[in-house]
Scaffold this motif. Structure first.
Motif, PDB file in Angstrom:
ATOM      1  N   ASP A 162      -0.573   3.549  17.154  1.00 57.37           N
ATOM      2  CA  ASP A 162      -1.319   2.310  17.072  1.00 57.37           C
ATOM      3  C   ASP A 162      -0.995   1.642  15.745  1.00 57.37           C
ATOM      4  OD1 ASP A 162      -3.115   0.255  17.030  1.00 57.37           O
ATOM      5  OD2 ASP A 162      -4.904   1.522  16.877  1.00 57.37           O
ATOM      6  N   ALA A 163      -0.475   0.423  15.813  1.00 58.42           N
ATOM      7  CA  ALA A 163      -0.105  -0.277  14.577  1.00 58.42           C
ATOM      8  C   ALA A 163      -1.300  -0.452  13.658  1.00 58.42           C
ATOM      9  CB  ALA A 163       0.512  -1.634  14.917  1.00 58.42           C
ATOM     10  N   GLY A 164      -2.491  -0.489  14.243  1.00 58.57           N
ATOM     11  CA  GLY A 164      -3.698  -0.653  13.441  1.00 58.57           C
ATOM     12  C   GLY A 164      -3.974   0.505  12.510  1.00 58.57           C
ATOM     13  N   ARG A 165      -3.372   1.662  12.788  1.00 57.85           N
ATOM     14  CA  ARG A 165      -3.565   2.809  11.903  1.00 57.85           C
ATOM     15  C   ARG A 165      -2.927   2.584  10.545  1.00 57.85           C
ATOM     16  NH1 ARG A 165      -1.340   7.441  15.530  1.00 57.85           N
ATOM     17  NH2 ARG A 165      -0.937   8.413  13.511  1.00 57.85           N
ATOM     18  N   LEU A 166      -1.929   1.705  10.493  1.00 58.23           N
ATOM     19  CA  LEU A 166      -1.300   1.372   9.214  1.00 58.23           C
ATOM     20  C   LEU A 166      -1.987   0.128   8.657  1.00 58.23           C
ATOM     21  CD1 LEU A 166       0.694   1.940   7.042  1.00 58.23           C
ATOM     22  CD2 LEU A 166       2.466   0.804   8.365  1.00 58.23           C
ATOM     23  N   ASP A 167      -3.247   0.299   8.272  1.00 53.95           N
ATOM     24  CA  ASP A 167      -3.987  -0.824   7.710  1.00 53.95           C
ATOM     25  C   ASP A 167      -3.919  -0.794   6.191  1.00 53.95           C
ATOM     26  OD1 ASP A 167      -5.596   1.307   7.080  1.00 53.95           O
ATOM     27  OD2 ASP A 167      -7.210   0.763   8.460  1.00 53.95           O
ATOM     28  N   ILE A 168      -4.600  -1.727   5.568  1.00 53.81           N
ATOM     29  CA  ILE A 168      -4.560  -1.824   4.112  1.00 53.81           C
ATOM     30  C   ILE A 168      -5.092  -0.555   3.467  1.00 53.81           C
ATOM     31  CG2 ILE A 168      -5.618  -3.014   2.151  1.00 53.81           C
ATOM     32  CD1 ILE A 168      -5.259  -5.626   3.642  1.00 53.81           C
ATOM     33  N   ALA A 169      -6.133   0.036   4.070  1.00 48.38           N
ATOM     34  CA  ALA A 169      -6.711   1.261   3.509  1.00 48.38           C
ATOM     35  C   ALA A 169      -5.703   2.408   3.530  1.00 48.38           C
ATOM     36  CB  ALA A 169      -7.972   1.649   4.286  1.00 48.38           C
ATOM     37  N   ALA A 170      -4.923   2.519   4.618  1.00 49.99           N
ATOM     38  CA  ALA A 170      -3.920   3.581   4.722  1.00 49.99           C
ATOM     39  C   ALA A 170      -2.816   3.401   3.683  1.00 49.99           C
ATOM     40  CB  ALA A 170      -3.328   3.605   6.129  1.00 49.99           C
ATOM     41  N   ILE A 171      -2.408   2.153   3.468  1.00 56.03           N
ATOM     42  CA  ILE A 171      -1.373   1.874   2.467  1.00 56.03           C
ATOM     43  C   ILE A 171      -1.906   2.171   1.070  1.00 56.03           C
ATOM     44  CG2 ILE A 171      -0.007   0.026   1.401  1.00 56.03           C
ATOM     45  CD1 ILE A 171       0.145  -1.235   4.230  1.00 56.03           C
ATOM     46  N   ASP A 172      -3.131   1.754   0.807  1.00 55.96           N
ATOM     47  CA  ASP A 172      -3.741   1.981  -0.498  1.00 55.96           C
ATOM     48  C   ASP A 172      -3.909   3.472  -0.776  1.00 55.96           C
ATOM     49  OD1 ASP A 172      -4.687   0.561  -2.789  1.00 55.96           O
ATOM     50  OD2 ASP A 172      -6.714   1.246  -2.300  1.00 55.96           O
ATOM     51  N   LEU A 173      -4.186   4.250   0.286  1.00 59.54           N
ATOM     52  CA  LEU A 173      -4.334   5.697   0.137  1.00 59.54           C
ATOM     53  C   LEU A 173      -3.022   6.327  -0.329  1.00 59.54           C
ATOM     54  CD1 LEU A 173      -6.046   8.268   0.492  1.00 59.54           C
ATOM     55  CD2 LEU A 173      -5.267   8.342   2.876  1.00 59.54           C
ATOM     56  N   GLN A 174      -1.907   5.938   0.303  1.00 62.73           N
ATOM     57  CA  GLN A 174      -0.623   6.506  -0.116  1.00 62.73           C
ATOM     58  C   GLN A 174      -0.236   6.029  -1.512  1.00 62.73           C
ATOM     59  OE1 GLN A 174       3.850   5.885   0.951  1.00 62.73           O
ATOM     60  NE2 GLN A 174       2.963   6.886   2.728  1.00 62.73           N
ATOM     61  N   LEU A 175      -0.593   4.806  -1.848  1.00 56.66           N
ATOM     62  CA  LEU A 175      -0.331   4.320  -3.206  1.00 56.66           C
ATOM     63  C   LEU A 175      -1.029   5.201  -4.234  1.00 56.66           C
ATOM     64  CD1 LEU A 175      -0.682   0.455  -2.787  1.00 56.66           C
ATOM     65  CD2 LEU A 175       1.355   1.647  -3.573  1.00 56.66           C
ATOM     66  N   GLY A 176      -2.281   5.592  -3.905  1.00 59.31           N
ATOM     67  CA  GLY A 176      -3.031   6.439  -4.818  1.00 59.31           C
ATOM     68  C   GLY A 176      -2.455   7.833  -4.929  1.00 59.31           C
ATOM     69  N   GLU A 177      -1.921   8.339  -3.827  1.00 62.97           N
ATOM     70  CA  GLU A 177      -1.387   9.704  -3.807  1.00 62.97           C
ATOM     71  C   GLU A 177       0.014   9.792  -4.400  1.00 62.97           C
ATOM     72  OE1 GLU A 177      -1.610  10.718   0.296  1.00 62.97           O
ATOM     73  OE2 GLU A 177      -3.722  11.315   0.223  1.00 62.97           O
ATOM     74  N   LEU A 178       0.877   8.815  -4.062  1.00 60.10           N
ATOM     75  CA  LEU A 178       2.283   8.904  -4.453  1.00 60.10           C
ATOM     76  C   LEU A 178       2.689   7.905  -5.535  1.00 60.10           C
ATOM     77  CD1 LEU A 178       3.955   9.302  -0.909  1.00 60.10           C
ATOM     78  CD2 LEU A 178       3.056  11.089  -2.429  1.00 60.10           C
ATOM     79  N   GLY A 179       1.888   6.860  -5.702  1.00 62.77           N
ATOM     80  CA  GLY A 179       2.265   5.817  -6.649  1.00 62.77           C
ATOM     81  C   GLY A 179       3.123   4.735  -6.035  1.00 62.77           C
ATOM     82  N   PHE A 180       3.430   4.855  -4.749  1.00 61.96           N
ATOM     83  CA  PHE A 180       4.225   3.868  -4.025  1.00 61.96           C
ATOM     84  C   PHE A 180       3.920   4.027  -2.539  1.00 61.96           C
ATOM     85  CE2 PHE A 180       6.726   7.744  -4.411  1.00 61.96           C
ATOM     86  CZ  PHE A 180       7.118   7.978  -3.104  1.00 61.96           C
ATOM     87  N   PHE A 181       4.377   3.053  -1.745  1.00 61.08           N
ATOM     88  CA  PHE A 181       4.261   3.187  -0.298  1.00 61.08           C
ATOM     89  C   PHE A 181       5.647   3.201   0.313  1.00 61.08           C
ATOM     90  CE2 PHE A 181       4.130   1.813   4.069  1.00 61.08           C
ATOM     91  CZ  PHE A 181       3.147   2.649   4.586  1.00 61.08           C
ATOM     92  N   ASP A 232       7.850   8.085   4.494  1.00 60.03           N
ATOM     93  CA  ASP A 232       6.861   9.086   4.080  1.00 60.03           C
ATOM     94  C   ASP A 232       5.590   8.973   4.914  1.00 60.03           C
ATOM     95  OD1 ASP A 232       7.784  10.692   1.639  1.00 60.03           O
ATOM     96  OD2 ASP A 232       8.341   8.676   1.067  1.00 60.03           O
ATOM     97  N   TRP A 233       5.210   7.751   5.249  1.00 59.93           N
ATOM     98  CA  TRP A 233       3.998   7.565   6.061  1.00 59.93           C
ATOM     99  C   TRP A 233       4.211   8.103   7.476  1.00 59.93           C
ATOM    100  CZ3 TRP A 233       2.369   4.676  10.373  1.00 59.93           C
ATOM    101  CH2 TRP A 233       0.984   4.600  10.553  1.00 59.93           C
ATOM    102  N   LEU A 234       5.365   7.840   8.057  1.00 55.10           N
ATOM    103  CA  LEU A 234       5.659   8.354   9.396  1.00 55.10           C
ATOM    104  C   LEU A 234       5.670   9.886   9.410  1.00 55.10           C
ATOM    105  CD1 LEU A 234       8.470   5.842  10.423  1.00 55.10           C
ATOM    106  CD2 LEU A 234       6.199   6.026  11.475  1.00 55.10           C
ATOM    107  N   LEU A 235       6.170  10.481   8.340  1.00 53.15           N
ATOM    108  CA  LEU A 235       6.142  11.937   8.229  1.00 53.15           C
ATOM    109  C   LEU A 235       4.705  12.440   8.154  1.00 53.15           C
ATOM    110  CD1 LEU A 235       9.066  12.522   5.701  1.00 53.15           C
ATOM    111  CD2 LEU A 235       8.933  13.500   8.001  1.00 53.15           C
ATOM    112  N   ALA A 236       3.885  11.781   7.357  1.00 55.00           N
ATOM    113  CA  ALA A 236       2.493  12.200   7.202  1.00 55.00           C
ATOM    114  C   ALA A 236       1.708  12.046   8.492  1.00 55.00           C
ATOM    115  CB  ALA A 236       1.827  11.395   6.084  1.00 55.00           C
ATOM    116  N   GLN A 237       2.086  11.076   9.330  1.00 56.21           N
ATOM    117  CA  GLN A 237       1.397  10.833  10.597  1.00 56.21           C
ATOM    118  C   GLN A 237       1.975  11.652  11.754  1.00 56.21           C
ATOM    119  OE1 GLN A 237      -1.346   8.644  10.969  1.00 56.21           O
ATOM    120  NE2 GLN A 237      -1.248   8.767   8.741  1.00 56.21           N
TER     121      GLN A 237
END
Length: 403
Positions: free
Chosen positions: A3-22, A26-31
Motif C-alpha cells: 500500500d503506497a499509503g504505508r510510505l507516509d511522512i511519518a514513515a519517512i521521518d522515522l527512517q530519517l531519525g534512525e539512519l540520518g537519511f531516507f 533501505d525502506w523496501l528491505l525494512a518492509q
C-alpha cells in the motif's frame, strides 16, 4: 501488494531519525518488500537489477516511488544520487536497480535534510573525511583487505582520530571470520555471544546504517556453522533459524524450519515460524502458526504475539479482548478460525490442535462449510464455552438468534 499509503511522512521521518537519511531501497528491505538475500545477490553482481525480485509490479512500484518523492519534498528534504557498487568490485562497476531509468534514479537516490547537506568544496578537500567514508564503505562491502589499507591511510592523516581503535577492532573481527569461516562446535556459543554483545553494538555505533551489511557477514558465518546443530531448549539461539533471522533471510529461515522435525515441538521455533510466514506475506500460514503456538504454549504465546506479532495478528488480539474480556487466551484460536474460516483448508498442513474449544470450533466450521447439520456441533461448543458459540453465530449466521 504494498500500500503506497504505508510510505507516509511519518514513515519517512522515522527512517530519517534512525539512519540520518531516507533511502527507498533501505525502506523496501525494512518492509520485507525486498528480501535481503536478493539485495545481497544484487550487490555481488548476481542479479542484473532488482526489478524481478521486488514484490511490486511496475505500476505499484511507480505509485510508491511517486509517493516517496511527494512526501520527501513535503518534508523539505534534498535528494542526492547514490551509486551502488558491486561488493566484489568496489568502485569498479555501478549496479542497476531498475531497467527503467526513471525507476532506477528514484530507487537509488538518497534524501537528507538540508542542514545535513555537506559543503561540497570543503568536503572534496577534506581528505580525512574522504578516506574515512571509503573505509566505512569497504567494511560494509566486506572488502576487508581494502579496509585495512584505508585504515592505515587514516592513521597517517590523523593518528589521534577517535574511532581508529573501533575501526581496527572491526577489521580484526572481519579477518578472524575470514581465517575461520566455519566455527568449531565448542566455540559456537562464545562466538554468538561475542557477535551479539560486543561486535554488533560496536558496528552500529561506528558504521551506522552501514553496520547491517557488515554484520550480515558474521550472521552468515554463524548460520553456516549451525547447519547440523539440533535445537536445544536451554540454548534457543544456537539454531540456524535464529542466525538467519538476524540477516534477515526469510526464505532461508522458512526452509531451515521446514526441514526440522522439531519446528512444532518447541515454542521458540513455532514463534519463528509464525514471524517468518508473516514476513513472507503468507498470512494464512502465519495465523495458523500463531494459533498452534497458543494451542500448545498459551502463556509463551501471549507474550510473543505482543512482542513479535504483525498487524493482522495484533488486530485479531484487539478483537478478541473487545468481544469478551473475561475469557482465556486459549480461546483465541477459535476466534481466529471463526473470523477466517478459510483457514480450515490449511489444517492438513499443520499438526492437529489439542485444546477442546479449538477442536469443537473446527468441527462446527466444517459443518458450516459443508452445509451439514450443526445441532450436535453447536451443543458441543456451547457446553465448552457459550461465548464462543455466540461468536460463531454472530460471524457466520448473524440472523440466527439460537444459542
Amino acid at each position: 501488494m504494498l500500500d503506497a499509503g504505508r510510505l507516509d511522512i511519518a514513515a519517512i521521518d522515522l527512517q530519517l531519525g534512525e539512519l540520518g537519511f531516507f533511502s527507498m531501497i533501505d525502506w523496501l528491505l525494512a518492509q520485507n518488500e525486498l528480501h535481503y538475500s536478493d539485495y545481497e545477490a544484487w550487490r555481488y553482481g548476481q542479479l542484473k537489477s532488482l526489478d524481478e525480485k521486488l514484490m511490486l509490479n511496475p505500476q505499484g512500484l511507480q505509485k510508491i516511488l511517486e509517493n516517496c518523492t511527494l512526501n520527501c519534498q513535503a518534508l523539505g528534504l534534498s535528494s542526492e544520487d547514490q551509486v551502488y557498487w558491486r561488493w566484489d568490485e568496489p568502485q569498479g562497476l555501478a549496479l542497476i536497480a531498475s531497467k527503467n531509468p526513471k525507476h532506477h534514479r528514484l530507487l537509488t537516490q538518497c534524501w537528507i535534510r538540508p542542514q545535513d547537506v555537506p559543503q561540497l568544496d570543503l568536503f572534496m578537500d577534506n581528505s580525512l573525511l574522504i578516506v574515512e567514508n571509503k573505509l566505512r564503505e569497504s567494511l560494509a562491502a566486506r572488502s576487508f583487505e581494502l579496509a585495512a589499507a584505508e585504515l592505515q591511510q587514516l592513521i597517517e592523516l590523523n593518528p589521534r582520530q577517535q574511532r581508529l581503535g573501533a575501526y581496527q577492532d572491526l577489521i580484526n573481527y572481519a579477518q578472524h571470520m575470514q581465517n575461520n569461516p566455519i566455527i568449531e562446535p565448542g566455540n559456537i556459543e562464545a562466538e554468538l555471544g561475542g557477535l551479539e554483545q560486543e561486535v554488533q553494538p560496536l558496528a552500529k555505533e561506528t558504521l551506522g546504517a552501514l553496520a547491517r551489511d557488515y554484520l550480515t557477514f558474521g550472521w552468515r558465518r554463524l548460520s553456516a556453522s549451525l547447519t547440523d546443530v539440533p535445537f536445544e531448549q536451554r540454548t534457543p539461539k544456537l539454531h540456524q533459524s535464529y542466525a538467519l533471522m538476524q540477516v534477515p533471510d526469510w526464505p532461508a529461515v522458512l526452509q531451515t524450519l521446514n526441514v526440522s522435525s522439531e519446528r512444532y515441538q518447541h515454542a521458540a521455533l513455532l514463534e519463528r515460524l509464525a514471524v517468518t510466514y508473516e514476513a513472507l506475506r503468507q498470512q494464512g500460514e502465519a495465523l495458523m502458526s500463531w494459533c498452534l503456538l497458543i494451542d500448545r504454549h498459551d502463556y509463551y504465546a501471549a507474550t510473543a504475539m505482543v512482542k513479535n506479532g504483525g498487524i493482522a495478528i495484533n488486530q485479531l488480539v484487539d478483537d478478541f479482548w473487545e468481544f469478551d474480556e473475561s475469557w482465556s487466551i486459549s480461546c483465541f484460536p477459535s476466534l481466529v478460525l471463526a473470523k477466517n474460516p478459510g483457514l480450515i483448508q490449511l489444517l492438513d498442513e499443520f499438526p492437529e490442535f489439542t485444546h477442546p474449544t479449538s477442536l469443537a470450533m473446527i468441527v462446527l466450521l466444517q459443518c458450516w462449510i459443508n452445509e451439514a447439520d450443526e445441532i450436535a456441533a453447536r451443543q458441543q461448543l456451547k457446553n465448552l464455552n457459550p461465548v464462543l458459540l455466540r461468536l460463531y453465530i454472530e460471524l457466520t449466521r448473524p440472523d440466527d438468534k439460537r444459542v
